[in-house]
Write a protein that holds these residues in place. Structure first.
Motif, mmCIF file in Angstrom:
data_model
loop_
_atom_site.group_PDB
_atom_site.id
_atom_site.type_symbol
_atom_site.label_atom_id
_atom_site.label_comp_id
_atom_site.label_asym_id
_atom_site.label_seq_id
_atom_site.Cartn_x
_atom_site.Cartn_y
_atom_site.Cartn_z
ATOM 1 N N HIS A 9 -15.617 86.722 68.021
ATOM 2 C CA HIS A 9 -14.674 85.748 67.233
ATOM 3 C C HIS A 9 -15.101 84.579 66.457
ATOM 4 C CE1 HIS A 9 -12.284 86.605 70.873
ATOM 5 N NE2 HIS A 9 -13.946 86.124 71.607
ATOM 6 N N ASP A 41 -1.729 87.257 68.756
ATOM 7 C CA ASP A 41 -2.929 87.935 68.598
ATOM 8 C C ASP A 41 -3.784 87.076 67.341
ATOM 9 O OD1 ASP A 41 -1.430 89.852 69.707
ATOM 10 O OD2 ASP A 41 -0.907 90.728 67.596
ATOM 11 N N MET A 44 -6.154 85.137 70.228
ATOM 12 C CA MET A 44 -7.360 86.495 70.316
ATOM 13 C C MET A 44 -7.958 86.358 69.198
ATOM 14 S SD MET A 44 -5.395 89.614 72.249
ATOM 15 C CE MET A 44 -4.159 88.706 73.501
ATOM 16 N N GLY A 47 -10.509 84.022 70.248
ATOM 17 C CA GLY A 47 -10.793 83.517 71.315
ATOM 18 C C GLY A 47 -10.091 82.521 72.494
ATOM 19 N N TYR A 49 -6.815 82.719 73.067
ATOM 20 C CA TYR A 49 -5.894 82.950 74.118
ATOM 21 C C TYR A 49 -6.009 83.093 75.257
ATOM 22 C CZ TYR A 49 -1.503 85.796 74.294
ATOM 23 O OH TYR A 49 0.283 86.185 74.519
ATOM 24 N N THR A 52 -7.127 86.857 76.556
ATOM 25 C CA THR A 52 -7.977 87.048 75.390
ATOM 26 C C THR A 52 -9.051 88.489 76.491
ATOM 27 O OG1 THR A 52 -8.012 85.667 73.634
ATOM 28 C CG2 THR A 52 -9.724 86.894 73.898
ATOM 29 N N LEU A 59 -6.368 94.487 68.283
ATOM 30 C CA LEU A 59 -5.185 93.891 68.308
ATOM 31 C C LEU A 59 -3.769 94.758 68.457
ATOM 32 C CD1 LEU A 59 -5.928 91.508 65.893
ATOM 33 C CD2 LEU A 59 -5.720 90.697 68.839
#
Length: 320
Positions: A9, A41, A44, A47, A49, A52, A59
């Motif tokens: 991340h 996305d 995500m 980190g 979301y 995730t 993705l």
């Protein structure tokens, strides 16, 4: 196989060679042809979301392609069937495995790019406006972020449902895209006072908001009595706090909408909606707006278009 993978991340995703997955019981493997990008996305990658996956992960929530293999004791769809899947991830790769019951066969007239751009944007807007808000013909629908992936479909679907659509976006170019999708009135979020402009049009009966922040606050204050507000997301990065006493004064209703959540507790909402949306597509009533289509090797550039808000409608990555 090639895939666009997140391994940390703290560092950007990159193209990697990873093993081709094998479908388990109840799954199919898809030879992926197109994948649409989503604002989720970007969350995500950081980190943040709500869904995730654990690192490392690939993705890409929305994919289209051909069924390539079936898992053990799995019935259909048959190998070679053209399908679209909202898989929640794994789409920016040459192959992906998904539950067979998630795959929806494509109309013959639908391209892979249109299919990949379809589920989240159209599904979110249709479930929000029809199932949740019960939008009625003649009502004033205010769409914030009206040139974005979900916002543009809300303009298109709202007009199809008979609403008077007020589109709010940043800049003349984006507003022109919304106008072409059916918006009746245009508000420039860069220069116009949203509250004043909406009230001059009679106020909002339904507010569709993927932006949050100050735009939500302005729209909230421009609502008519018994209006319904739909927080769809917070692209501004600012989650607004709602004064409950104001809800009472105007008899307002705020209803959240996380489209993907229905997969877990009430999937019929999504399947019924998709049936309607595919019928509308086949009848020529709705058409996905894809502003950019790039190959997998340019996935980073594709995400930058989304991040910098230089795109309108959807950004799609094609996979040969």
């Amino acid at each position: 196989m090639r895939a666009y993978q997140v391994t940390s991340h703290e560092s950007p995703p990159s193209i990697a060679d990873i093993p081709r997955p094998e479908p388990a019981k109840g799954q199919i493997r898809i030879r992926i042809r197109a994948c649409a990008l989503n604002f989720g996305d970007l969350l995500m990658i950081k980190g943040t979301y709500q869904d995730t996956p654990e690192l490392p992960f690939v993705l890409g929530m929305e994919v289209s392609g051909e069924v390539d293999a079936l898992g053990p004791d799995t019935e259909g769809p048959a190998i070679g069937t053209r399908v679209v899947v909202f898989g929640g991830g794994g789409g920016l790769a040459e192959y992906g495995c998904y539950n067979a019951n998630q795959a929806v066969p494509l109309p013959d007239s639908m391209s892979f790019e249109h299919a990949a751009a379809f589920p989240v944007a159209y599904g979110t807007s249709h479930v929000a406006l029809d199932y949740r808000a019960r939008l009625q013909p003649g009502e004033n629908l205010l769409v914030l972020g009206a040139a974005g992936g979900v916002g543009l479909t809300a303009v298109e679907i709202g007009k199809l449902m008979g609403a008077n659509v007020i589109a709010c976006a940043r800049g003349a170019d984006k507003l022109e895209v919304a106008r072409k999708m059916g918006a009746d009135h245009l508000i420039d979020a860069k220069t116009d006072d949203i509250r004043t402009a909406v009230k001059a049009l009679g106020g909002a009966d339904v507010v569709y908001d993927p932006v949050g922040g100050e735009q939500f606050k302005a729209a909230f204050r421009a609502c008519r009595p018994e209006a319904r507000l739909l927080p769809i997301g917070f692209a501004s990065g600012d989650v607004p706090q709602i004064p409950a006493n104001h809800l009472l004064v105007k008899n307002l209703t705020v209803m959240g909408l996380y489209w993907g959540g229905y997969m877990a507790f009430k999937p019929s909402v999504i399947t019924d909606s998709m049936t309607t949306l595919f019928r509308w597509y086949s009848e020529g009533k709705i058409t996905p707006h894809i502003s950019h289509s790039l190959p997998l090797d340019q996935a980073a550039e594709a995400y930058e278009l989304l991040r910098s808000r230089k795109s309108t409608g959807k950004v799609v990555v094609t996979i040969d």
